[in-house]
Design a protein around this motif. Structure first.
Motif, PDB file in Angstrom:
ATOM      1  N   GLY A   1      15.498  62.258  15.734  1.00  0.00           N
ATOM      2  CA  GLY A   1      15.051  62.422  17.106  1.00  0.00           C
ATOM      3  C   GLY A   1      15.520  63.713  17.725  1.00  0.00           C
ATOM      4  O   GLY A   1      16.554  64.272  17.351  1.00  0.00           O
ATOM      5  N   ASN A   2      14.745  64.181  18.692  1.00  0.00           N
ATOM      6  CA  ASN A   2      15.075  65.389  19.418  1.00  0.00           C
ATOM      7  C   ASN A   2      14.902  65.098  20.903  1.00  0.00           C
ATOM      8  O   ASN A   2      13.789  65.058  21.408  1.00  0.00           O
ATOM      9  CB  ASN A   2      14.160  66.545  18.981  1.00  0.00           C
ATOM     10  N   GLY A   3      16.012  64.845  21.578  1.00  0.00           N
ATOM     11  CA  GLY A   3      15.991  64.582  23.019  1.00  0.00           C
ATOM     12  C   GLY A   3      17.128  65.324  23.686  1.00  0.00           C
ATOM     13  O   GLY A   3      18.080  64.698  24.152  1.00  0.00           O
TER      14      GLY A   3
ATOM     15  N   GLN B   1      19.767  62.068  12.098  1.00  0.00           N
ATOM     16  CA  GLN B   1      19.546  63.457  12.468  1.00  0.00           C
ATOM     17  C   GLN B   1      19.036  63.470  13.901  1.00  0.00           C
ATOM     18  O   GLN B   1      17.846  63.271  14.151  1.00  0.00           O
ATOM     19  CB  GLN B   1      18.543  64.091  11.515  1.00  0.00           C
ATOM     20  N   LEU B   2      19.949  63.660  14.856  1.00  0.00           N
ATOM     21  CA  LEU B   2      19.613  63.545  16.278  1.00  0.00           C
ATOM     22  C   LEU B   2      20.100  64.747  17.065  1.00  0.00           C
ATOM     23  O   LEU B   2      21.156  65.314  16.771  1.00  0.00           O
ATOM     24  CB  LEU B   2      20.238  62.286  16.875  1.00  0.00           C
ATOM     25  N   SER B   3      19.347  65.070  18.091  1.00  0.00           N
ATOM     26  CA  SER B   3      19.730  66.087  19.051  1.00  0.00           C
ATOM     27  C   SER B   3      19.652  65.452  20.433  1.00  0.00           C
ATOM     28  O   SER B   3      18.625  64.872  20.792  1.00  0.00           O
ATOM     29  CB  SER B   3      18.784  67.281  18.954  1.00  0.00           C
ATOM     30  N   SER B   4      20.743  65.536  21.194  1.00  0.00           N
ATOM     31  CA  SER B   4      20.770  64.948  22.535  1.00  0.00           C
ATOM     32  C   SER B   4      21.838  65.632  23.371  1.00  0.00           C
ATOM     33  O   SER B   4      22.680  66.357  22.845  1.00  0.00           O
ATOM     34  CB  SER B   4      21.040  63.444  22.457  1.00  0.00           C
ATOM     35  N   ARG B   5      21.809  65.353  24.667  1.00  0.00           N
ATOM     36  CA  ARG B   5      22.851  65.891  25.544  1.00  0.00           C
ATOM     37  C   ARG B   5      24.186  65.270  25.167  1.00  0.00           C
ATOM     38  O   ARG B   5      25.182  65.957  24.986  1.00  0.00           O
ATOM     39  CB  ARG B   5      22.523  65.605  27.003  1.00  0.00           C
ATOM     40  N   SER B   6      24.212  63.939  25.053  1.00  0.00           N
ATOM     41  CA  SER B   6      25.396  63.232  24.560  1.00  0.00           C
ATOM     42  C   SER B   6      24.905  62.063  23.714  1.00  0.00           C
ATOM     43  O   SER B   6      23.786  61.585  23.881  1.00  0.00           O
ATOM     44  CB  SER B   6      26.277  62.738  25.708  1.00  0.00           C
ATOM     45  N   LEU B   7      25.758  61.618  22.804  1.00  0.00           N
ATOM     46  CA  LEU B   7      25.360  60.574  21.870  1.00  0.00           C
ATOM     47  C   LEU B   7      26.528  59.632  21.618  1.00  0.00           C
ATOM     48  O   LEU B   7      27.633  60.064  21.318  1.00  0.00           O
ATOM     49  CB  LEU B   7      24.915  61.195  20.537  1.00  0.00           C
ATOM     50  N   ASP B   8      26.253  58.336  21.753  1.00  0.00           N
ATOM     51  CA  ASP B   8      27.195  57.284  21.375  1.00  0.00           C
ATOM     52  C   ASP B   8      26.432  56.369  20.429  1.00  0.00           C
ATOM     53  O   ASP B   8      25.555  55.616  20.862  1.00  0.00           O
ATOM     54  CB  ASP B   8      27.685  56.532  22.610  1.00  0.00           C
ATOM     55  N   TYR B   9      26.731  56.440  19.131  1.00  0.00           N
ATOM     56  CA  TYR B   9      25.923  55.792  18.099  1.00  0.00           C
ATOM     57  C   TYR B   9      26.804  54.872  17.274  1.00  0.00           C
ATOM     58  O   TYR B   9      27.826  55.299  16.728  1.00  0.00           O
ATOM     59  CB  TYR B   9      25.324  56.871  17.193  1.00  0.00           C
TER      60      TYR B   9
ATOM     61  N   SER C   1      13.090  58.152  27.096  1.00  0.00           N
ATOM     62  CA  SER C   1      13.836  57.400  28.105  1.00  0.00           C
ATOM     63  C   SER C   1      13.740  55.892  27.901  1.00  0.00           C
ATOM     64  O   SER C   1      14.602  55.155  28.354  1.00  0.00           O
ATOM     65  CB  SER C   1      13.354  57.783  29.502  1.00  0.00           C
ATOM     66  N   LEU C   2      12.712  55.401  27.211  1.00  0.00           N
ATOM     67  CA  LEU C   2      12.579  53.962  26.975  1.00  0.00           C
ATOM     68  C   LEU C   2      13.593  53.444  25.957  1.00  0.00           C
ATOM     69  O   LEU C   2      13.971  52.274  25.994  1.00  0.00           O
ATOM     70  CB  LEU C   2      11.164  53.626  26.493  1.00  0.00           C
ATOM     71  N   THR C   3      14.022  54.281  25.042  1.00  0.00           N
ATOM     72  CA  THR C   3      14.928  53.834  23.980  1.00  0.00           C
ATOM     73  C   THR C   3      16.260  54.568  24.005  1.00  0.00           C
ATOM     74  O   THR C   3      16.985  54.551  23.021  1.00  0.00           O
ATOM     75  CB  THR C   3      14.277  54.033  22.596  1.00  0.00           C
ATOM     76  N   LYS C   4      16.602  55.169  25.110  1.00  0.00           N
ATOM     77  CA  LYS C   4      17.857  55.916  25.144  1.00  0.00           C
ATOM     78  C   LYS C   4      19.080  54.997  25.088  1.00  0.00           C
ATOM     79  O   LYS C   4      20.144  55.430  24.686  1.00  0.00           O
ATOM     80  CB  LYS C   4      17.915  56.842  26.359  1.00  0.00           C
ATOM     81  N   ASN C   5      18.934  53.724  25.463  1.00  0.00           N
ATOM     82  CA  ASN C   5      20.036  52.758  25.379  1.00  0.00           C
ATOM     83  C   ASN C   5      19.632  51.598  24.476  1.00  0.00           C
ATOM     84  O   ASN C   5      19.791  50.437  24.827  1.00  0.00           O
ATOM     85  CB  ASN C   5      20.390  52.228  26.774  1.00  0.00           C
ATOM     86  N   MET C   6      19.164  51.898  23.287  1.00  0.00           N
ATOM     87  CA  MET C   6      18.584  50.890  22.408  1.00  0.00           C
ATOM     88  C   MET C   6      19.644  50.117  21.623  1.00  0.00           C
ATOM     89  O   MET C   6      20.579  50.694  21.079  1.00  0.00           O
ATOM     90  CB  MET C   6      17.622  51.555  21.423  1.00  0.00           C
ATOM     91  N   VAL C   7      19.462  48.789  21.587  1.00  0.00           N
ATOM     92  CA  VAL C   7      20.245  47.905  20.727  1.00  0.00           C
ATOM     93  C   VAL C   7      19.250  47.192  19.824  1.00  0.00           C
ATOM     94  O   VAL C   7      18.329  46.537  20.298  1.00  0.00           O
ATOM     95  CB  VAL C   7      21.054  46.874  21.545  1.00  0.00           C
ATOM     96  N   LEU C   8      19.445  47.339  18.516  1.00  0.00           N
ATOM     97  CA  LEU C   8      18.530  46.750  17.537  1.00  0.00           C
ATOM     98  C   LEU C   8      19.346  45.866  16.606  1.00  0.00           C
ATOM     99  O   LEU C   8      20.324  46.313  16.011  1.00  0.00           O
ATOM    100  CB  LEU C   8      17.834  47.868  16.753  1.00  0.00           C
ATOM    101  N   ASN C   9      18.947  44.594  16.501  1.00  0.00           N
ATOM    102  CA  ASN C   9      19.668  43.629  15.676  1.00  0.00           C
ATOM    103  C   ASN C   9      18.676  43.028  14.678  1.00  0.00           C
ATOM    104  O   ASN C   9      17.839  42.220  15.057  1.00  0.00           O
ATOM    105  CB  ASN C   9      20.277  42.554  16.576  1.00  0.00           C
ATOM    106  N   VAL C  10      18.774  43.432  13.410  1.00  0.00           N
ATOM    107  CA  VAL C  10      17.850  42.976  12.378  1.00  0.00           C
ATOM    108  C   VAL C  10      18.580  41.969  11.496  1.00  0.00           C
ATOM    109  O   VAL C  10      19.627  42.275  10.937  1.00  0.00           O
ATOM    110  CB  VAL C  10      17.320  44.152  11.532  1.00  0.00           C
ATOM    111  N   GLN C  11      18.022  40.759  11.386  1.00  0.00           N
ATOM    112  CA  GLN C  11      18.609  39.676  10.594  1.00  0.00           C
ATOM    113  C   GLN C  11      17.639  39.277   9.488  1.00  0.00           C
ATOM    114  O   GLN C  11      16.432  39.334   9.688  1.00  0.00           O
ATOM    115  CB  GLN C  11      18.875  38.455  11.479  1.00  0.00           C
TER     116      GLN C  11
END
Length: 171
Positions: A122-124, A99-107, A149-159
């Motif tokens: 999130g609401n950005g 559930q996200l709000s943003s100008r543009s989103l690539d998820y 702005s710190l996590t706007k390009n976040m890559v998370l890899n959980v193993q």
């Protein structure tokens, strides 16, 4: 005051050692352990044409949900001018709530295993968000609150199995 001194002298150094060990072991996973969305689709006879990427985006809103297995659930609610969401759930009893709000989103999100949960709220409205999340294992929980702005390009890899990651992004 005495308890604080004991805490600072005896417990904190062990906590740093433990955190360092967890960090080192988390970095020890080789790249070959991470399966791409394309590989998982091909392994399940859902291969796409060789010259086609996953997925082909247009400049409009789109959502692609690939579910391989039983009892997988996903809920997507996004708002923005240009939103592209790709979910791949390979396994059983996986859940994804976005559930996200943003100008543009690539998820992009891949859940490979059983019993994994992803919740992303999130609401950005002023941000261009790019999120890539891999959950490779069983019974993993990833919860993300907020966008900044710190996590706007976040890559998370959980193993691994029974891992939990909580990310809180507040201004």
């Amino acid at each position: 005051m005495m308890y604080l001194e004991i805490f600072l002298k005896k417990i904190i150094p062990y906590a740093f050692i433990l955190l360092g060990f967890v960090y080192i072991s988390a970095q020890d996973v080789g790249e070959e352990a991470v399966l791409s969305a394309k590989t998982i689709l091909e392994q399940n006879n859902l291969s796409i044409r060789a010259n086609q990427d996953i997925p082909v985006h247009s400049s409009t809103d789109s959502a692609y949900i690939y579910q391989i297995g039983a009892n997988n659930e996903s809920s997507i609610r996004v708002s923005g001018a240009d939103s592209n969401v790709n979910l791949l759930q390979n396994g059983n009893f996986n859940k994804a709530g976005i559930q996200l709000s943003s100008r543009s989103l690539d998820y992009n999100m891949v859940q490979n295993g059983d019993g994994n949960i992803l919740l992303d709220y999130g609401n950005g409205p002023h941000l261009n968000l790019q999120r890539t999340i891999f959950q490779n294992g069983d019974n993993q929980n990833v919860v993300i609150f907020g966008s900044n702005s710190l996590t706007k390009n976040m890559v998370l890899n959980v193993q691994g199995n029974s891992e939990m990651v909580t990310v809180r992004n507040f201004n």
